[in-house]
Design an enzyme around this catalytic site. Structure first.
Site, PDB file in Angstrom:
ATOM      1  N   MET A 178      67.033  14.083 -18.322  1.00 45.67           N
ATOM      2  CA  MET A 178      67.928  13.996 -19.487  1.00 45.67           C
ATOM      3  C   MET A 178      69.102  14.967 -19.390  1.00 45.67           C
ATOM      4  O   MET A 178      69.599  15.431 -20.407  1.00 45.67           O
ATOM      5  CB  MET A 178      67.143  14.283 -20.778  1.00 45.67           C
ATOM      6  CG  MET A 178      65.965  13.363 -20.972  1.00 45.67           C
ATOM      7  SD  MET A 178      64.866  13.901 -22.331  1.00 45.67           S
ATOM      8  CE  MET A 178      64.037  15.321 -21.594  1.00 45.67           C
ATOM      9  N   ASP A 229      59.013   4.344 -29.098  1.00 39.73           N
ATOM     10  CA  ASP A 229      60.259   5.048 -28.784  1.00 39.73           C
ATOM     11  C   ASP A 229      61.298   4.123 -28.168  1.00 39.73           C
ATOM     12  O   ASP A 229      60.955   3.089 -27.599  1.00 39.73           O
ATOM     13  CB  ASP A 229      59.978   6.150 -27.760  1.00 39.73           C
ATOM     14  CG  ASP A 229      59.782   7.480 -28.444  1.00 39.73           C
ATOM     15  OD1 ASP A 229      59.920   7.539 -29.674  1.00 39.73           O
ATOM     16  OD2 ASP A 229      59.468   8.452 -27.734  1.00 39.73           O
ATOM     17  N   LYS A 241      65.773   6.666 -30.957  1.00 40.17           N
ATOM     18  CA  LYS A 241      67.191   6.431 -31.162  1.00 40.17           C
ATOM     19  C   LYS A 241      67.638   5.152 -30.470  1.00 40.17           C
ATOM     20  O   LYS A 241      67.552   5.027 -29.268  1.00 40.17           O
ATOM     21  CB  LYS A 241      68.009   7.615 -30.636  1.00 40.17           C
ATOM     22  CG  LYS A 241      67.944   8.816 -31.546  1.00 40.17           C
ATOM     23  CD  LYS A 241      68.665  10.012 -30.967  1.00 40.17           C
ATOM     24  CE  LYS A 241      68.319  11.266 -31.776  1.00 40.17           C
ATOM     25  NZ  LYS A 241      68.649  12.498 -31.090  1.00 40.17           N
TER      26      LYS A 241
END
Lengths: 375, 375
Positions: free
Chosen positions: A170, A35, A57
Site C-alpha cells: 500500500m 472489504d 472503501k
C-alpha cells in the site's frame, strides 16, 4: 446455537488462492461483511441466503468507520448468526484484524481466525520473484508504505542494514520517499526494485528497475494502483521465472456463451492459458441478471468472443442488434460446423473454427491464432 | 499435450488452509512429489490415479538430493504429465522454490507457482498473535533460524533495530543463540517471545515469556518440533485473542464409526469445537485399508470413541477382541437407544447417550461432559 465471527482472509486477488476453509465458511455464512479489496469472483460466489454488507472503501459505496464495523459484527453474532468478516489478503497482515479480534473477544463473542494468502508474498511469486532465495536473500521484511512519510514509522537505518528482501504494501504513492530514504541510508543505487500492479489478477503488470531508475520507469508505464514495491536482489529472478504474465493468452479478454454447467471446463482451460474469461450463459437467460452480463459484454472491448452453440449465436445477436458497431476489433471463434453456419447467417465470418466440437481443439486453435499473430 | 510442473504450497498444517487452486491441481495431477512437512490429511486426499513420491526428510523414508528432485520433475513433465511439486507452507518462503523454478525454466519446462499459506503468519494467528498491529508493530521480518549460528547469515544489529515483529522459522534448536544475539544487540530483556509448536495442527502448543525467561519456560514445557519463534510486542495479544487452543474439545482425540458420506457433518462439527477426529468407516470395510485405521484406533490412546450405529459397534468389537485392554481410559458415546443397547451387549456402558439420533445433540452432550469434568 451461539453465533460466531470468522475473521477470514480472502487472498490477494486470484480467486483460486482462497482457502478451502474460507470457501466452506462463505458457503455456510448467515452474514458476510466484505472489504473492497476482495476479488469480484469471490463476491459472486456468496450464497443467496447470506446477508451481505460492504464495509470497505469503494467509489460507489459508503464506508463504515471501524467502530461501527466492530459493533455490527458483535450485534450479528449475538443474534446467533454465523458471521464471516472477509478481508483482502490475510486479516493479520496490516489488515486491522488484530484490533477487530480484540474487540470481539472483549465483547464476549467467539472468534476464529482463518489466514489468507498475503499479496506481499503471492504478488512477487506471480511476478516470478521468490521473496527468499539462498543466493540472494535470507530475510523478508513487510512494511506498510502508508507509514513511509511519517517520522515515527519505519526504522530506515535498520531496514537498509538488513540487506534482505523488503516488500512495501500500500505504498505506491510514496515510491519517491521510499527510494530517497533507502538511498540516504546506504542502499546502493544498483539495488533491483520491482513494482507489481494489481498483483495476481488477470490485469497484473510488473515494472522492474533499480533504485536509481524505478521512478522513471514506473511513470512511463502509467501503472494503476494497488501496487506492491519489492526491493532486493531477488528481483533479478523476475527475468528468469516470470511465468504468469508470459502465458500465451495473458491479458486477453474472452467471452464464452454457454450454459454455466458445461462452460466450466472451457473456462478453466482458457484461464490456465492466462485469459480473462467472462461467461455469458445464454441457455439460462433470465432478465435482468443475464442482460447485465450481455450488455457489459457488448459495451466493453473483448479480444475474443467464443460461440459454442447455435443457441448462443441466436441469443447474442438477438440482443446485439441494438448496436452493431460494438464488435469492431473483436475476433470470433466457433466450435462446430452448425455454430459457424449460424454466425455466417448473421453476417459474421468466424476467425477461428474448431472442426471437431471439442473444448480442447477450440482452445488450441485460439492459442495458435494469437501466437501466430504475435510473430 | 505438453507437461507442466506446478510448484504448490500446501499450507502450514491445517488441511483447511490448502487453497482451492491447490486442491484442484492435486485432484488432476498425474505425478505428485511431496515434502515431509505436508499434512497427512492432504496426502490422504491424493487421487488414486496419481503416482506419488516422497522427497522430503522422513524418519522411515529416504531423502532425494535437490538435483535429483529437479531432474525427476523435469523428466516427468517432459513425458507430458501434469506434475505437482507439493511443499509445506509457501514454496517461495524458505522453501527452495526459487531454485527449483529456475532449474525447470532453464530446462524448458513450463512452470506455474501456487502460493500457500505460510506458517510464519498462520502459526502466530492460530496462537492469537497478529504479526502486525497498529499499537505494537508496523513491520514483520521473517528469518530462518537455521542461519542463526552462522556468522554470515543474520544481520543482528539491523534486526534488533527494526523494533517490529520477528518470526524465526525452523530455528527452534537455535533458541539460545537467538536470545543471546538479540539481547547483545540491544533488545530489552522484557521483550515478549512466543514459541509455537506444531502450529495450526490439533497438537499445537504455545509457550510465551520474555527474552529473559523463554528458554526456561520452553524447557519446562518439553515442546516438540517443528516450532516457530515469535519475538515482539504483538505476543502480548496471545492472552487476549488465543482462540484455537481454548476451543472446548481442543486436544481431544475422537474416533467416529460411520460410513464416510454420513460422517462428514459429524466430523466438521467436532473439528470446529477443536477435536482431533479420525473416521473409522465401518460400513465400507475393505481389508487392508480399513483394518489399518481400526488397528491404529485400537493401539493409540483416544479420549472419546463415538458410535453412531449398531453396525459400528459390531464391526469395532469384532476386531477389538484381539486386545480388550485397549480402551482403558477412553470414554464412549452413543447416538440412539439401539446403539447404546448394542454397546451394553458388549459389556460397555456408554458415558454419554444422545437420546435423539442427531449429530448436533451428540456433539453438545460430549462438549458438556468434557466441560463439567474440567470444573
Amino acid at each position: 446455537m451461539s453465533g460466531k465471527v470468522f475473521l477470514v482472509g480472502a487472498g490477494p486477488g486470484d480467486a483460486g488462492l482462497l482457502t478451502v476453509r474460507a470457501a466452506e465458511l462463505i458457503a455456510g455464512a448467515d452474514f458476510i461483511a466484505v472489504d473492497a479489496l476482495v476479488s469480484t469472483d469471490i463476491v459472486e460466489s456468496f450464497p443467496k441466503s447470506a446477508e451481505v454488507i460492504y464495509v470497505g472503501k469503494r467509489a460507489s459505496a459508503h464506508t463504515l468507520p471501524q467502530d461501527k464495523i466492530n459493533q455490527l459484527l458483535i450485534d450479528e453474532a449475538k443474534k446467533g448468526r454465523r458471521v464471516v468478516r472477509l478481508k483482502g489478503g490475510d486479516p493479520f497482515v496490516f489488515g486491522r484484524g488484530g484490533e477487530e479480534a480484540e474487540e470481539l473477544v472483549q465483547a464476549g463473542v467467539p472468534v476464529e481466525i482463518v489466514p489468507g494468502i498475503s499479496s506481499s508474498i503471492a504478488g512477487p511469486a506471480y511476478a516470478g520473484i521468490p521473496v527468499t532465495h539462498r543466493s540472494y536473500a535470507t530475510s523478508l521484511t513487510l512494511v506498510t508504505g502508508h507509514e513511509a512519510d511519517e517520522s515515527t514509522g519505519i526504522k530506515w537505518d535498520a531496514l537498509a542494514g538488513l540487506d534482505g528482501t523488503i516488500v512495501f504494501m500500500m505504498g505506491f504513492a510514496n515510491l519517491p520517499v521510499i527510494v530517497e530514504k533507502l538511498t540516504e541510508h546506504g542502499v546502493p543505487a544498483t539495488r533491483p526494485v520491482a513494482v507489481i500492479s494489481k498483483a495476481t489478477t488477470r490485469e497484473q503488470r510488473t515494472v522492474t528497475g533499480t533504485l536509481a531508475d524505478i521512478e522513471t520507469r514506473v511513470a512511463a508505464a502509467n501503472l494503476p494502483t494497488p501496487a506492491l514495491i519489492v526491493v532486493g536482489e531477488v528481483v533479478r529472478m523476475h527475468d528468469v521465472i516470470n511465468w504468469f504474465e508470459t502465458k500465451p493468452l495473458f491479458g486477453k479478454r474472452v467471452v464464452v456463451t454457454r450454459a454455466r454447467e458445461q462452460a466450466s471446463d472451457l473456462k478453466r482451460l482458457f484461464e490456465e492459458s492466462g485469459a480473462n474469461v467472462v461467461q455469458f450463459p445464454t441457455i439460462e437467460i433470465v432478465p435482468p441478471e443475464s442482460y447485465q452480463s450481455l450488455d457489459r459484454a457488448i459495451n466493453e472491448k473483448w479480444h475474443w468472443l467464443i460461440f459454442t452453440s447455435v443457441n448462443g449465436v441466436e441469443a447474442f445477436f438477438g440482443r446485439m442488434t441494438k448496436d452493431a458497431r460494438a464488435l469492431a476489433g473483436t475476433k470470433i471463434a466457433a466450435v462446430g460446423d452448425t455454430t459457424a453456419a449460424a454466425l455466417r447467417r448473421h453476417g459474421r465470418q468466424p476467425d477461428v473454427e474448431a472442426a471437431t466440437a471439442s473444448v480442447r481443439a477450440l482452445h488450441d486453435a485460439v492459442v495458435e491464432a494469437v501466437s501466430s499473430h504475435r510473430q
